[in-house]
Design an enzyme around this catalytic site. Structure first.
Site, PDB file in Angstrom:
ATOM      1  N   ASP A  33      13.398  -3.983  -8.409  1.00  0.00           N
ATOM      2  CA  ASP A  33      12.866  -4.155  -7.962  1.00  0.00           C
ATOM      3  C   ASP A  33      12.177  -5.844  -8.778  1.00  0.00           C
ATOM      4  O   ASP A  33      12.393  -6.458  -9.750  1.00  0.00           O
ATOM      5  CB  ASP A  33      12.125  -3.390  -9.599  1.00  0.00           C
ATOM      6  CG  ASP A  33       9.839  -2.780  -7.861  1.00  0.00           C
ATOM      7  OD1 ASP A  33       9.374  -1.653  -8.416  1.00  0.00           O
ATOM      8  OD2 ASP A  33       8.979  -4.757  -8.526  1.00  0.00           O
ATOM      9  N   GLY A  38       4.810  -3.546  -8.898  1.00  0.00           N
ATOM     10  CA  GLY A  38       5.465  -2.310  -9.912  1.00  0.00           C
ATOM     11  C   GLY A  38       5.299  -3.081 -11.296  1.00  0.00           C
ATOM     12  O   GLY A  38       5.446  -3.885 -11.537  1.00  0.00           O
ATOM     13  N   TYR A 143      -0.090  -4.325   7.950  1.00  0.00           N
ATOM     14  CA  TYR A 143       1.396  -3.312   7.302  1.00  0.00           C
ATOM     15  C   TYR A 143       1.668  -2.173   7.958  1.00  0.00           C
ATOM     16  O   TYR A 143       2.918  -2.339   7.784  1.00  0.00           O
ATOM     17  CB  TYR A 143      -0.035  -2.734   6.371  1.00  0.00           C
ATOM     18  CG  TYR A 143       0.869  -1.461   5.719  1.00  0.00           C
ATOM     19  CD1 TYR A 143       2.140  -1.766   5.177  1.00  0.00           C
ATOM     20  CD2 TYR A 143       0.111  -0.054   6.045  1.00  0.00           C
ATOM     21  CE1 TYR A 143       2.903  -0.840   4.398  1.00  0.00           C
ATOM     22  CE2 TYR A 143       1.492   1.146   5.196  1.00  0.00           C
ATOM     23  CZ  TYR A 143       2.264   0.757   4.291  1.00  0.00           C
ATOM     24  OH  TYR A 143       2.754   1.582   4.032  1.00  0.00           O
TER      25      TYR A 143
HETATM   26  N1  UFG Z   1     -11.850   6.084   1.321  1.00  0.00           N
HETATM   27  C1  UFG Z   1     -13.304   5.918   1.157  1.00  0.00           C
HETATM   28  N2  UFG Z   1     -13.385   4.755  -0.621  1.00  0.00           N
HETATM   29  C2  UFG Z   1     -12.953   4.741  -2.006  1.00  0.00           C
HETATM   30  C3  UFG Z   1     -11.309   4.736  -1.094  1.00  0.00           C
HETATM   31  C4  UFG Z   1     -10.709   4.851   0.754  1.00  0.00           C
HETATM   32  O1  UFG Z   1     -14.616   6.448   1.123  1.00  0.00           O
HETATM   33  O2  UFG Z   1     -13.091   4.126  -2.216  1.00  0.00           O
HETATM   34  C5  UFG Z   1     -11.331   6.637   2.008  1.00  0.00           C
HETATM   35  C6  UFG Z   1     -10.997   6.131   3.309  1.00  0.00           C
HETATM   36  O3  UFG Z   1     -11.542   5.384   4.274  1.00  0.00           O
HETATM   37  C7  UFG Z   1     -10.059   6.977   3.738  1.00  0.00           C
HETATM   38  C8  UFG Z   1      -9.297   7.677   2.942  1.00  0.00           C
HETATM   39  O4  UFG Z   1     -10.240   7.355   1.598  1.00  0.00           O
HETATM   40  O5  UFG Z   1     -10.209   7.287   4.614  1.00  0.00           O
HETATM   41  C9  UFG Z   1      -8.366   7.526   2.463  1.00  0.00           C
HETATM   42  O6  UFG Z   1      -8.454   6.708   2.188  1.00  0.00           O
HETATM   43  P1  UFG Z   1      -7.080   5.719   1.608  1.00  0.00           P
HETATM   44  O7  UFG Z   1      -6.960   4.078   0.824  1.00  0.00           O
HETATM   45  O8  UFG Z   1      -6.195   6.338  -0.133  1.00  0.00           O
HETATM   46  O9  UFG Z   1      -5.719   6.155   2.286  1.00  0.00           O
HETATM   47  P2  UFG Z   1      -5.498   5.457   3.292  1.00  0.00           P
HETATM   48  O10 UFG Z   1      -6.012   6.204   4.469  1.00  0.00           O
HETATM   49  O11 UFG Z   1      -6.132   4.672   4.222  1.00  0.00           O
HETATM   50  O12 UFG Z   1      -3.975   4.774   3.323  1.00  0.00           O
HETATM   51  C10 UFG Z   1      -2.861   5.615   3.227  1.00  0.00           C
HETATM   52  C11 UFG Z   1      -2.016   4.888   2.656  1.00  0.00           C
HETATM   53  C12 UFG Z   1      -1.145   3.725   3.620  1.00  0.00           C
HETATM   54  C13 UFG Z   1      -1.221   4.249   5.172  1.00  0.00           C
HETATM   55  C14 UFG Z   1      -2.734   4.754   5.640  1.00  0.00           C
HETATM   56  C15 UFG Z   1      -2.478   4.756   7.023  1.00  0.00           C
HETATM   57  O13 UFG Z   1      -2.257   4.968   1.775  1.00  0.00           O
HETATM   58  O14 UFG Z   1      -0.760   2.830   3.085  1.00  0.00           O
HETATM   59  O15 UFG Z   1      -2.806   5.589   4.873  1.00  0.00           O
HETATM   60  O16 UFG Z   1      -0.972   5.449   6.798  1.00  0.00           O
HETATM   61  F1  UFG Z   1      -2.010   2.955   6.036  1.00  0.00           F
END
Ligand code: UFG
Length: 325
Positions: A33, A38, A143
């Site tokens: 790493d 990390g 990404y």
């Molecule tokens: N969300 C909020 N408020 C926040 C953070 C997130 O409403 O403060 C919402 C986002 O808009 C989304 C959901 O919560 O609708 C989940 O968001 P995350 O950021 O936790 O996760 P994502 O679904 O965006 O991302 C995940 C992985 C990424 C990957 C993506 C698509 O963490 O690495 O799924 O596969 F790219």
């Protein structure tokens, strides 16, 4: 059978949990790493740790020639969707270029097995309710595009050079395992952000959009416990076959909305957790839920901790333990 493995990104969230589970299963692990995201103290006890670039440090280890390695689990990557749009070079170099160099190192040293951390973000905006591996791959962010490019590269290396490879496409990984959990300096993930409100480190949570075509208007995701995810890696290692590149989606197959997640966090923490509606986040699909039928059928994988309440409770325990030092 006891395996000798290299885990790149083993100082990160998913890599550290996976390393802990591999060690418990009796395997030998060297973590590589560069500590760009990390933490050295997240590397599980019992694993050797080599700080450095995933490909360079792996080359160094294989060059030592002390013992043959059975395989590599490649977790190390840049994984912030927003950053990938603002600084794509960091993702094409950091993810794709590094992975190609790693593939060449494995080939040069005759390492036959690879398990790769791919993502649901390779699919983009889905056409179906439950996303199978055969769904079209049209990533909506850099990404996801870089992870898809690496998947394509792995397919060609497997076909041409006999690599036994498995890509695991993670949906929304959450929860914690013992002292291993999410500790991102830049936290973008919903559950840890909501829990930061409960600990008082954040005033409120922003709901990114409540005008999605879902029951409560907020986006739906498939949350999977990090230990279930880690266990799929152990199964992938034993099911990998030379010359084949298999791809599996990993999720629980049940979606929860942003509002449902916040409500569950309120129940688990007993904190009111104020929430405000904010604009949609660019590139966020409305609904992302996995069909993990292939992983269940072909790997014999069965997620155990599928209950959102339990997933959040584990994340909350981890968060509180870290706060108390
Ligand atoms: N969300 C909020 N408020 C926040 C953070 C997130 O409403 O403060 C919402 C986002 O808009 C989304 C959901 O919560 O609708 C989940 O968001 P995350 O950021 O936790 O996760 P994502 O679904 O965006 O991302 C995940 C992985 C990424 C990957 C993506 C698509 O963490 O690495 O799924 O596969 F790219």
């Amino acid at each position: 059978k006891h395996l000798k493995l290299i885990v790149t990104g083993g100082a990160g969230y998913i890599g550290s949990v996976c390393t802990a589970r591999l060690l418990e299963a009796g395997h030998e692990v060297v973590v590589v790493d560069d500590l760009s995201t990390g933490h050295a103290d997240a590397v599980p006890e019992g694993a050797r740790f080599l700080e450095g670039d995933a490909a360079d440090a792996t080359a160094q280890l294989l060059g030592e020639g002390k013992a043959e390695f059975d395989g590599v689990l490649h977790f190390a990557a840049k994984s912030l969707v927003g950053e990938s749009m603002q600084d794509p070079g960091k993702y094409w170099r950091g993810n794709v270029f590094t992975a190609i160099r790693l593939l060449d190192v494995l080939r040069e040293h005759g390492v036959g097995r690879l398990v790769f951390s791919s993502t649901a973000a390779t699919y983009g905006e889905p056409e179906q309710a439950l996303i199978p591996e055969t769904a079209p791959t049209r990533p909506t962010n850099t990404y996801g595009a870089t992870k898809l490019a690496i998947d394509h590269a792995i397919t060609s290396y497997a076909q041409a050079h006999g690599l036994a490879a498995v890509s695991l496409r993670y949906f929304n990984v959450a929860g914690a395992y013992g002292s291993y959990g999410e500790r991102h300096t830049t936290e973008t993930h919903l559950i840890p952000i909501v829990l930061q409100v409960a600990t008082g480190d954040r005033a409120r949570v922003q709901i990114y959009g409540d005008d999605y075509p879902t029951d409560d208007g907020t986006a739906i995701r498939d949350y999977i416990h990090v230990t279930d995810l880690a266990d799929a890696h152990l199964l992938a290692l034993t099911h990998a076959r030379p010359g084949e590149h298999r791809i599996y989606n990993l999720g629980n197959g049940t979606g929860f909305s942003v509002r449902q997640v916040i409500e569950t966090c309120r129940e688990v923490t007993g904190h009111a957790i104020p929430a405000v509606v904010a604009p949609r986040r660019a590139g966020d699909p409305a609904i992302l839920v996995a069909s993990s039928e292939a992983a269940r059928e072909e790997l014999g994988w069965k997620p155990e901790s599928t209950d959102l309440h339990g997933i959040v409770a584990d994340a909350w325990r981890f968060t509180q333990e870290r706060q108390q030092g």
